[in-house]
Design a protein around this motif. Sequence first.
Motif: not given
Lengths: 713, 214
Positions: A30, A34, B93-94, B105, B133, B159, B161-162, B165
């Motif tokens: 994380g 972006y 991360g979220t 997501a 994450i 993007y 991914t967190p 997971i």
Amino acid sequence: MNKHMENKILNKTSTLEGISRVDGRLKVTGKAKYSAEYSVKGITYGVLVPGTITKGSIKTLDIKKAEGAPGVLSVITYLNAPKVPGYQTDKPQAKGMLKIFYDEQIYFNGQPIALVIADSFERALFAASLVTATYNVEPHQTDLIKNRSNGFTPRKDYSRGEDDAYKNAPVKVEQEYFIPTEVHNPMELHAIIARWDADDKLTVFDKTQGIKATQKNIAQAFKLPPDNVQVTSPFVGGAFGAALRTWPHEIAAVLAAKVVKRPVKLVLSRADMFTSVGYRPLTWQKIGLGATADGKFVGITHEAAGQTSVYEDFTENSVNISQLMYASPNVTTRYKLVSLNVNTPTPMRGPGEATGAFALESAIDELSYALNMDPIELRLKNYADTDPLSGKPYSSKFLNDAYKLGADRIGWSNRNQKPGSVIEKGWLVGYGMGAGMFGAYRGSATVLARMMADGTLLLQTAVTDIGPGTGTAMVSIASDIMEIPAGKIKFDLGDSSLPPSPTQGGSSITSTVGSAVNDACKELQAKFQELNGTTESGKMDYVQILKKHNLQQLEVTTTSHGGPEQNKYAMYSWSVHFMKVLVHPATGVVKVDKAVSVADCGTIISNKTASSQIKGGTIMGTGMALMEEAVIDHRYGRLINNNFADYHVPVQADIPQVEALFVNKPDPYINPIGAKGMGEIATIGVAAAIANAVYNATGKRVRDLPITPDKLI
Amino acid sequence: MENKNAHSKPESELEEKDNSRRNFLKQSAFITAVALTPAPAVKAAAMHLDEKIAEAFEKVPVKLEVNGVMHNLSVEPRATLLDILREQIDLTGTKKGCDHGQCGACTVHVDGHRVNSCLTLGVMASGKKITTIEGLAKGEELHPMQEAFLKHDGFQCGYCTPGQIMSAVACIREGHANSETEIREYMSGNICRCGAYPNIVNAIQEVKSGGQIV
């Protein structure tokens, strides 16, 4: 730098097979940042207000309530927006990118009419709901099929040999094909943070595929020296073409930051994503395909009509694949555009070719049944050994190898030529194939390569990575040449202050930037040799050499591009997709049971990331084939499924194990690394492969995508 | 990491919650009083005091324990857990992919269960333990699922991914990772537009069959 120099990579089969993404750790923890995720002091939040009519003009705008709402800093509309200098041209009526907050005109439903800026996202979102407008409504046109006769020809029709020669062939197929609008919908919403650092200096954290292009476009819009615009975008959460352009919302955010004199963060909503950043255009096609009784093509006629907006002409290569793919003596193509009250399309993965391949590869399948011939045999019978368009030799083409690899892996021998004849556990079973091709390009890029005293190699260039693993491929190349472990190499990207690289698009980055990394590393190596007084190439103790000469670092900056070979050869990447599908006879549900995609795209630089890219393209093509369709209610001209609940993209349960295979033979001419592009060919041909498999399973030919259950029962 | 006693909270915590409600009611009474006095209210508005009053009215205290760290926050009741994590605690991360609970997501664990943080208001999560994450790894040591995603290349752009997971870890904990088909079904709330699905399934299967504690 001598780009023809001998290259060690060429004859290796991916020496770094298994290398994990160099930025993978940041992504799984994380920590990858972006565009919307930069902590910027004094940040404010922008929310766009979409217009609610499809054609006409704004009569009145009421922003008083929104302006008075808590936390609101400004409400920007065409009435109060400062002039965007780049919008003031000599030809105000000329077609081009939508000018946001420019005048009262409404060209499509969802066109932004205001931007609310507040001190929190919640406040901006609420205030945006308070903006109201009245309109002068004019009748709109959003239906391509209804308006096809109003189409115009944006570029010359193509013909070789005899016009419409297929008509006189002994065996022929003449059918219409249709693809609906498909929306890129990357998972990351388009986002920008714009901050004015001085009256003439700007920083943007922006979702883009082209760092330098964004820098140039924003600089032009606001009449700034390009160097005064800093663009930062090291991580891009998918794009697929949707971030190729500098869109109106980006201009709006920069404008808003000027108005409120604070940084502005603007994140599009998922609904905005359907009307703000392009899409694959809804396209009608017709194929006329004629062959001799033994399967030799007599002629192909490919016609298409695609939709565009009224303010901009977006053309793509929908019909070109019929000029290029097979050795047909007679080919006629006609391409029309229909201007409608919709936003402008933009290239989406395999732009044009993915659309065209659905029609052409479906028609060839239809012809194979008419001839009672195996579809692979039919394609091999019309295999092109030189480029049918230019007559030039191919730089490389091993598509026949790809056919064989894929057919073996899918179990093509289990296919029954008679449709609807195989049932397994109550499901109809079908096999299908579809091929694809896309131009293989090499542009110009500049790379800085710097060896540090501790043996770390730093590579820098202003490219982006929208997901394929650009950094990983570049590190692989450098590691191979410099003979140092990947862990000792750092690749900096996504920053406009770095040496220039082109926009990530058209499957050209590994070829272009990879070649520049190759050339820079070789040049750096040569510099070390010179310093060391050695002549033999290969592994050197860079740290010792630096130490011996009392140097902290040694660096080169190398610009690399193709030479005359670019014009001597026809350069393409090729793919073929094989599908095994199951169709439920009662419900019409289609399940992809097995998918095998084979790419002939030169040397594979990074096996792991390349496999993922091919699989991902196959899956996107599966969405195109089976579920994706942006639907407009033509009575209102408005999209009715602008969200992920109603616009279906593939999810886990839709997708089986997908296999990606590579011919992995180097292209000797395109560039020094032997690699061609693979992003587009991963998707081109997939939709036809699935439609063909569905026909093989059911005997029903679906020519309008997506192949939903209602079309099969 | 999972809180087995999600519903039994310590006395002190309950008390605090009651206190915050009392504070909220007090503030509301103050606003009502202002509203009933037209002249000062108008004056307040002209001086932009309305915003300050509105702010006091709009915000409520929320206690979030995120990745083991307690955050005492003052948030608007309409603020989602997702936006609070991203915009107020700077845990980016979220991810925000749709804001409608349609893409996954934004998946985080609340008291050990996976939830879409975009559909969870911050106030609903008050007093609960949240894992994002950023809280999955133990320092430099990655969680087995993070390692498996790296190894199997369970992502491209990274993007989704967190969320993938966090969902994958929960999928195993829930006992929904017993076959490829079951994993696919229970991971279908997490969209990956890059199409890393087969690699994600392989990563989850490896962690599940490895028998590591997740």
